[in-house]
Design an enzyme around this catalytic site. Structure first.
Site, short mmCIF file in Angstrom:
data_model
loop_
_atom_site.label_atom_id
_atom_site.label_comp_id
_atom_site.label_asym_id
_atom_site.label_seq_id
_atom_site.Cartn_x
_atom_site.Cartn_y
_atom_site.Cartn_z
N CYS A 71 0.83 -1.21 0.00
CA CYS A 71 0.00 0.00 0.00
C CYS A 71 0.85 1.25 0.00
O CYS A 71 0.51 2.25 -0.64
CB CYS A 71 -0.96 0.00 1.19
SG CYS A 71 -0.18 0.23 2.81
N HIS A 109 -2.45 1.01 7.32
CA HIS A 109 -2.73 0.96 5.88
C HIS A 109 -2.96 2.38 5.36
O HIS A 109 -3.50 3.22 6.08
CB HIS A 109 -3.97 0.10 5.65
CG HIS A 109 -4.36 -0.06 4.21
ND1 HIS A 109 -3.52 -0.61 3.26
CD2 HIS A 109 -5.51 0.27 3.55
CE1 HIS A 109 -4.14 -0.62 2.09
NE2 HIS A 109 -5.34 -0.09 2.23
N ASP A 124 -8.47 2.30 -3.54
CA ASP A 124 -7.42 1.53 -2.86
C ASP A 124 -6.88 0.47 -3.80
O ASP A 124 -7.52 -0.56 -4.03
CB ASP A 124 -8.00 0.88 -1.60
CG ASP A 124 -6.95 0.24 -0.72
OD1 ASP A 124 -5.79 0.14 -1.15
OD2 ASP A 124 -7.30 -0.18 0.41
#
Length: 259
Positions: A71, A109, A124
């Site tokens: 991420c 995250h 995302d």
């Protein structure tokens, strides 16, 4: 060097420069299909760098070479792509139940919110899965994608993103707040990872593997020895005990031939 045209071509979206929800959906979905989640690309051998990330070098490794990333790499690059195309992007932080229990942090995250035509969308491209394949509208309504359902549930100070398949119960993907973040907010996570790496003396037998890939009808995730596939909302999980099969599966998930 970071290059918008090369980026769009690599994810199969050459010429897709519109600022609208149809384009955003295509960019999001095609990015997930073209670029895998690959925990192995976050190499901490020379130190943990989540904040001072070299975006040009990361772009070359994760996108152009197609090796994928985490991420911190993929969502940071996708944010830059969207911003350069003209989207209104806000950085957000989230945490999974497992990650928050381990670190005690809310910045496990990173992902984003895009404001577009009077609505907010969650984007995302840096979560291993299973999770949403296309942007999610910030709304109280249940949303469906590729046989799975998603909803945002108010939990007081935080919002829980929940998901369920065709025959599974609701489960939490991660929780988050609407607070806008800065890259520097992940300094705490850097410090936590430094401590974890220093204390890690466990065996390297495949348990630390984490990779994921999006399919045209779902997703596939390998976490350690546990392999989960979701196709049209139908989930199947099995444990990979054979070392050769495990290595072949890792290689396949990270290759363009997976599908």
């Amino acid at each position: 060097m970071f290059d918008v045209d090369r980026y769009l071509a690599r994810i199969g979206c050459a010429g897709e420069t519109g600022v609208d929800i149809a384009t955003l959906r295509k960019l999001h979905r095609d990015h997930l299909m073209a670029i895998p989640y690959n925990g192995a690309t976050q190499d901490f051998a020379d130190g943990v760098r989540l904040v001072d990330l070299d975006e040009d070098a990361t772009f070359e490794t994760c996108v152009i070479q197609g090796r994928g990333g985490t991420c911190f790499q993929l969502n940071r690059l996708f944010s830059r792509l969207l911003t350069e195309l003209g989207y209104d992007v806000t950085l957000l932080a989230a945490s999974t139940a497992e990650g928050r229990e381990a670190s005690g942090l809310d910045v496990e995250h990173m992902f984003h919110r895009v404001a577009l035509d009077g609505a907010d969308w969650l984007v995302d491209v840096g979560y291993p899965g299973p999770s949403y394949v296309e942007p999610l509208l910030v709304t109280d309504a249940v949303q469906s994608q590729y046989g799975c359902q998603y909803r945002l549930v108010d939990r007081g100070s935080r919002t829980a993103l929940q998901r369920r398949g065709r025959i599974t119960r609701w489960s939490v993907v991660y929780t988050f707040t609407p607070e806008a973040r800065q890259w520097s907010d992940w300094k705490e996570m850097e410090e936590f990872l430094v401590r974890e790496i220093a204390a890690d003396t466990g065996p390297r037998d495949g348990r630390n593997i984490l990779c994921g890939r999006t399919l045209d009808n779902g997703q596939a995730v390998l976490k350690g020895r546990r392999y989960l596939t979701v196709r049209d909302g139908r989930e199947e999980t099995r444990t990979i005990t054979d070392d050769d099969e495990h290595q072949r599966l890792v290689s396949l998930l990270l290759s363009d031939a997976f599908g």
